[in-house]
Design a protein around this motif. Structure first.
Motif, PDB file in Angstrom:
ATOM      1  N   UNK A 146     -13.232  16.035   2.853  1.00 17.85           N
ATOM      2  CA  UNK A 146     -12.535  16.470   4.071  1.00 17.85           C
ATOM      3  C   UNK A 146     -11.999  15.260   4.840  1.00 17.85           C
ATOM      4  N   UNK A 147     -12.799  14.215   4.935  1.00 17.88           N
ATOM      5  CA  UNK A 147     -12.354  13.001   5.620  1.00 17.88           C
ATOM      6  C   UNK A 147     -11.182  12.352   4.918  1.00 17.88           C
ATOM      7  N   UNK A 148     -11.225  12.301   3.603  1.00 19.37           N
ATOM      8  CA  UNK A 148     -10.145  11.671   2.845  1.00 19.37           C
ATOM      9  C   UNK A 148      -8.857  12.482   2.937  1.00 19.37           C
ATOM     10  N   UNK A 149      -8.957  13.802   2.863  1.00 22.83           N
ATOM     11  CA  UNK A 149      -7.764  14.649   3.012  1.00 22.83           C
ATOM     12  C   UNK A 149      -7.185  14.488   4.419  1.00 22.83           C
ATOM     13  N   UNK A 150      -8.055  14.473   5.419  1.00 23.16           N
ATOM     14  CA  UNK A 150      -7.592  14.268   6.791  1.00 23.16           C
ATOM     15  C   UNK A 150      -6.880  12.939   6.952  1.00 23.16           C
ATOM     16  N   UNK A 151      -7.405  11.897   6.323  1.00 19.98           N
ATOM     17  CA  UNK A 151      -6.775  10.575   6.417  1.00 19.98           C
ATOM     18  C   UNK A 151      -5.390  10.573   5.778  1.00 19.98           C
ATOM     19  N   UNK A 152      -5.265  11.207   4.638  1.00 19.17           N
ATOM     20  CA  UNK A 152      -3.961  11.274   3.972  1.00 19.17           C
ATOM     21  C   UNK A 152      -2.956  12.006   4.860  1.00 19.17           C
ATOM     22  N   UNK A 153      -3.387  13.089   5.486  1.00 16.79           N
ATOM     23  CA  UNK A 153      -2.491  13.833   6.378  1.00 16.79           C
ATOM     24  C   UNK A 153      -2.089  12.987   7.590  1.00 16.79           C
ATOM     25  N   UNK A 154      -3.025  12.252   8.144  1.00 15.89           N
ATOM     26  CA  UNK A 154      -2.728  11.420   9.319  1.00 15.89           C
ATOM     27  C   UNK A 154      -1.779  10.283   8.952  1.00 15.89           C
ATOM     28  N   UNK A 155      -2.036   9.624   7.835  1.00 12.61           N
ATOM     29  CA  UNK A 155      -1.178   8.522   7.405  1.00 12.61           C
ATOM     30  C   UNK A 155       0.233   9.028   7.105  1.00 12.61           C
ATOM     31  N   UNK A 156       0.342  10.259   6.639  1.00 15.37           N
ATOM     32  CA  UNK A 156       1.640  10.849   6.259  1.00 15.37           C
ATOM     33  C   UNK A 156       2.276  11.667   7.374  1.00 15.37           C
ATOM     34  N   UNK A 157       1.722  11.642   8.572  1.00 13.29           N
ATOM     35  CA  UNK A 157       2.180  12.501   9.666  1.00 13.29           C
ATOM     36  C   UNK A 157       3.682  12.414   9.910  1.00 13.29           C
ATOM     37  N   UNK A 158       4.224  11.227  10.015  1.00 15.10           N
ATOM     38  CA  UNK A 158       5.660  11.095  10.290  1.00 15.10           C
ATOM     39  C   UNK A 158       6.501  11.710   9.173  1.00 15.10           C
ATOM     40  N   UNK A 159       6.096  11.501   7.935  1.00 11.37           N
ATOM     41  CA  UNK A 159       6.826  12.090   6.810  1.00 11.37           C
ATOM     42  C   UNK A 159       6.739  13.613   6.817  1.00 11.37           C
ATOM     43  N   UNK A 160       5.575  14.138   7.141  1.00 16.46           N
ATOM     44  CA  UNK A 160       5.399  15.594   7.192  1.00 16.46           C
ATOM     45  C   UNK A 160       6.260  16.199   8.297  1.00 16.46           C
ATOM     46  N   UNK A 161       6.243  15.585   9.475  1.00 20.40           N
ATOM     47  CA  UNK A 161       7.058  16.085  10.598  1.00 20.40           C
ATOM     48  C   UNK A 161       8.535  16.027  10.227  1.00 20.40           C
ATOM     49  N   UNK A 162       8.979  14.919   9.638  1.00 17.95           N
ATOM     50  CA  UNK A 162      10.384  14.799   9.228  1.00 17.95           C
ATOM     51  C   UNK A 162      10.770  15.845   8.198  1.00 17.95           C
ATOM     52  N   UNK A 163       9.871  16.139   7.284  1.00 18.91           N
ATOM     53  CA  UNK A 163      10.152  17.128   6.259  1.00 18.91           C
ATOM     54  C   UNK A 163      10.456  18.487   6.889  1.00 18.91           C
ATOM     55  N   UNK A 164       9.651  18.895   7.850  1.00 14.80           N
ATOM     56  CA  UNK A 164       9.867  20.190   8.480  1.00 14.80           C
ATOM     57  C   UNK A 164      11.003  20.172   9.494  1.00 14.80           C
TER      58      UNK A 164
END
Length: 168
Positions: A146-164
């Motif tokens: 859970x911690x590792x998945x959360x970290x990947x999401x946080x590190x990728x936040x800008x890319x995820x927001x841009x995608x949507x």
């Protein structure tokens, strides 16, 4: 509560490891970005960049051992509070400093970065306040994942927001 500590250590440790490594990969670019976030340090941008990178790099190893984990969480919380303050000041000044938290980026700092830092700060505080001890192995695996998945999401936040944002 031990699971909170383990999950938080994985999340915070990975986020800070990625952040430190990305700064080292483009250290000159990171150094050039410092004055936009910390104008008072403009004359000492390289020193501040070195201090930031070294302190970020200290967090993950401190989180590994139970005896040093409280120091790792404390250091992470202090850094996150300073980063949030710098981001808020940059936004308030109307500066369009870019987020170089995880390497080169053209994304300007904004409210989402404050929310991200607030979530990380909360995680660091909860991890630091959680008791030590080892839960069952299955619990450790779930908390770490859970911690590792959360970290990947946080590190990728800008890319995820841009995608949507680009694909309504």
């Amino acid at each position: 509560m031990e699971l909170v500590r383990i999950g938080s250590a994985c999340l915070i440790g990975l986020v800070f490891a990625v952040s430190a490594v990305s700064k080292l990969r483009d250290f000159d670019g990171f150094t050039r970005s410092v004055p936009a976030l910390a104008p008072a340090w403009a004359g000492h941008a390289r020193l501040l960049a070195i201090m930031t990178t070294v302190l970020e790099a200290l967090v993950p190893p401190l989180l590994i051992a139970q005896a040093t984990a409280p120091y790792g969480f404390g250091l992470a919380a202090a850094l996150l509070a300073v980063f949030a303050t710098a981001i808020a000041a940059s936004i308030r000044r109307g500066r369009r400093a870019t987020c170089r938290c995880f390497g080169p980026s053209s994304v300007p700092l904004g409210p989402r970065h404050l929310v991200r830092n607030g979530a990380l700060l909360t995680c660091a505080v909860l991890g630091g306040l959680s008791p030590g001890g080892l839960p069952p192995a299955g619990g450790i695996a779930v908390a770490a994942a859970a911690g590792l998945v959360g970290a990947v999401l946080i590190v990728s936040l800008d890319d995820i927001v841009d995608l949507f944002a680009r694909n309504p």
